[in-house]
Scaffold this motif. Structure first.
Motif, short mmCIF file in Angstrom:
data_model
loop_
_atom_site.label_atom_id
_atom_site.label_comp_id
_atom_site.label_asym_id
_atom_site.label_seq_id
_atom_site.Cartn_x
_atom_site.Cartn_y
_atom_site.Cartn_z
N GLY A 1 64.20 41.20 122.16
CA GLY A 1 64.57 41.04 120.83
C GLY A 1 63.56 40.00 119.90
N VAL A 2 63.01 39.84 120.73
CA VAL A 2 62.32 39.24 120.29
C VAL A 2 60.92 39.81 120.47
N VAL A 3 59.79 40.56 119.26
CA VAL A 3 58.75 40.84 119.20
C VAL A 3 57.30 40.43 119.38
N GLU A 4 57.41 39.20 118.56
CA GLU A 4 55.84 38.18 118.59
C GLU A 4 55.91 36.88 118.13
N THR A 5 55.43 36.46 118.89
CA THR A 5 55.67 34.12 118.43
C THR A 5 54.11 34.74 118.68
N GLU A 6 54.15 33.74 117.68
CA GLU A 6 52.59 32.93 117.66
C GLU A 6 53.31 31.15 117.38
N VAL A 7 52.38 30.73 117.79
CA VAL A 7 52.41 29.15 118.41
C VAL A 7 51.65 28.28 116.79
N GLY A 8 52.22 27.26 115.89
CA GLY A 8 51.18 26.86 115.40
C GLY A 8 52.03 25.11 114.73
N TYR A 9 51.48 24.99 113.39
CA TYR A 9 51.48 23.94 112.51
C TYR A 9 52.54 23.73 111.33
N ALA A 10 53.88 23.39 111.49
CA ALA A 10 54.94 23.31 109.98
C ALA A 10 54.89 22.64 109.39
N ASN A 11 54.97 22.73 107.90
CA ASN A 11 56.24 21.59 107.62
C ASN A 11 54.84 20.77 107.23
N GLY A 12 53.90 20.40 107.04
CA GLY A 12 52.87 19.66 106.88
C GLY A 12 52.62 19.57 105.96
N HIS A 13 51.65 18.33 105.70
CA HIS A 13 50.78 17.79 103.87
C HIS A 13 48.83 18.32 104.33
N VAL A 14 49.40 18.46 105.35
CA VAL A 14 47.55 18.98 105.38
C VAL A 14 47.42 20.62 105.39
N HIS B 1 52.45 17.73 109.83
CA HIS B 1 53.28 18.49 111.09
C HIS B 1 53.98 18.96 111.67
N THR B 2 54.26 19.91 112.70
CA THR B 2 55.33 19.85 113.80
C THR B 2 54.66 20.63 114.49
N GLU B 3 54.27 20.75 115.78
CA GLU B 3 54.54 21.81 116.68
C GLU B 3 55.46 23.15 116.15
N ALA B 4 55.07 23.89 116.44
CA ALA B 4 56.20 25.02 116.20
C ALA B 4 55.79 26.28 116.11
N CYS B 5 56.82 27.53 116.65
CA CYS B 5 56.33 28.32 116.82
C CYS B 5 57.05 29.76 115.87
N ARG B 6 56.07 30.22 115.06
CA ARG B 6 56.61 31.27 114.16
C ARG B 6 57.28 33.10 115.51
N VAL B 7 58.47 33.41 115.16
CA VAL B 7 59.19 34.16 116.15
C VAL B 7 59.68 35.54 115.13
N ILE B 8 58.71 36.43 115.57
CA ILE B 8 59.81 37.94 115.06
C ILE B 8 59.74 38.61 115.79
N TYR C 1 44.51 20.49 116.40
CA TYR C 1 45.36 20.27 116.64
C TYR C 1 45.16 18.77 116.63
N GLU C 2 43.34 17.86 116.96
CA GLU C 2 43.22 16.42 117.18
C GLU C 2 43.69 16.42 115.86
N GLN C 3 44.06 17.01 114.65
CA GLN C 3 44.29 16.46 113.78
C GLN C 3 46.13 16.02 113.32
N VAL C 4 46.53 17.01 114.42
CA VAL C 4 48.15 16.75 114.19
C VAL C 4 48.87 15.83 115.67
N CYS C 5 47.73 15.64 116.13
CA CYS C 5 47.94 14.34 117.27
C CYS C 5 47.37 13.44 117.23
N ARG C 6 47.02 13.03 116.28
CA ARG C 6 46.65 11.47 115.53
C ARG C 6 48.15 11.22 114.62
#
Length: 158
Positions: A23-36, A51-58, A41-46
């Protein structure tokens, strides 16, 4: 099709796990709910982007409903731990459920309440509207498909 963004620690394993659900037709990883805007990736790791590492799910709600999808998601996280999943530590590894449609909130809250009955400690998984989502760099997309022996804190055989 419906969409939700889920955060459960390192996004490589979360994406791989969720992409295997019928039933999951698409996924994409990214950065969610931050202010930048458009963080790297390097910025998020600092840990200074919010942001939090997240997965968009359709997903196709005629095949899997949100409650069932969330119940599968709860299996791969420890929702009582703040800013950590497995050996990964930092605010970018916090757990979260970020919704796009207000009508999804009662389903999410009910699922969270049901999960809370399994724990003595409070659940700290964020439940918030999705404020922003920026796709991660291409090398992070479908990472474990491209790198089958790559790091993953999730038991993908479960």
């Amino acid at each position: 099709m419906k969409e939700i963004v889920l955060a459960g620690g390192c996004f490589w394993g979360v994406e791989t796990y969720l992409s295997r659900i019928e039933g999951v037709v698409e996924t994409e990883v990214g950065y969610a709910n931050g202010h930048v805007e458009n963080p790297t990736y390097e910025q998020v790791c600092r840990r200074d982007t919010g942001h939090t590492e997240a997965c968009r799910v359709i997903y196709d709600e005629t095949v899997i409903d949100l409650e069932t999808l969330l119940n599968r998601f709860w299996r791969i996280i420890d929702p009582t731990v703040l800013n950590r999943q497995g050996p990964d530590i930092g605010s970018q590894y916090r757990t979260g459920i970020y919704f796009l449609e207000e009508e999804d909130l009662p389903v999410i809250q009910k699922a969270k309440e049901m999960q809370q009955m399994k724990y003595t400690k409070p659940i700290v998984t964020e439940v918030e509207p999705l404020k922003c989502f920026y796709p991660a760099e291409e090398y992070h997309q479908k990472y474990l498909e491209k790198n089958p022996g790559g790091y993953c804190h999730i038991d993908l055989n479960s």
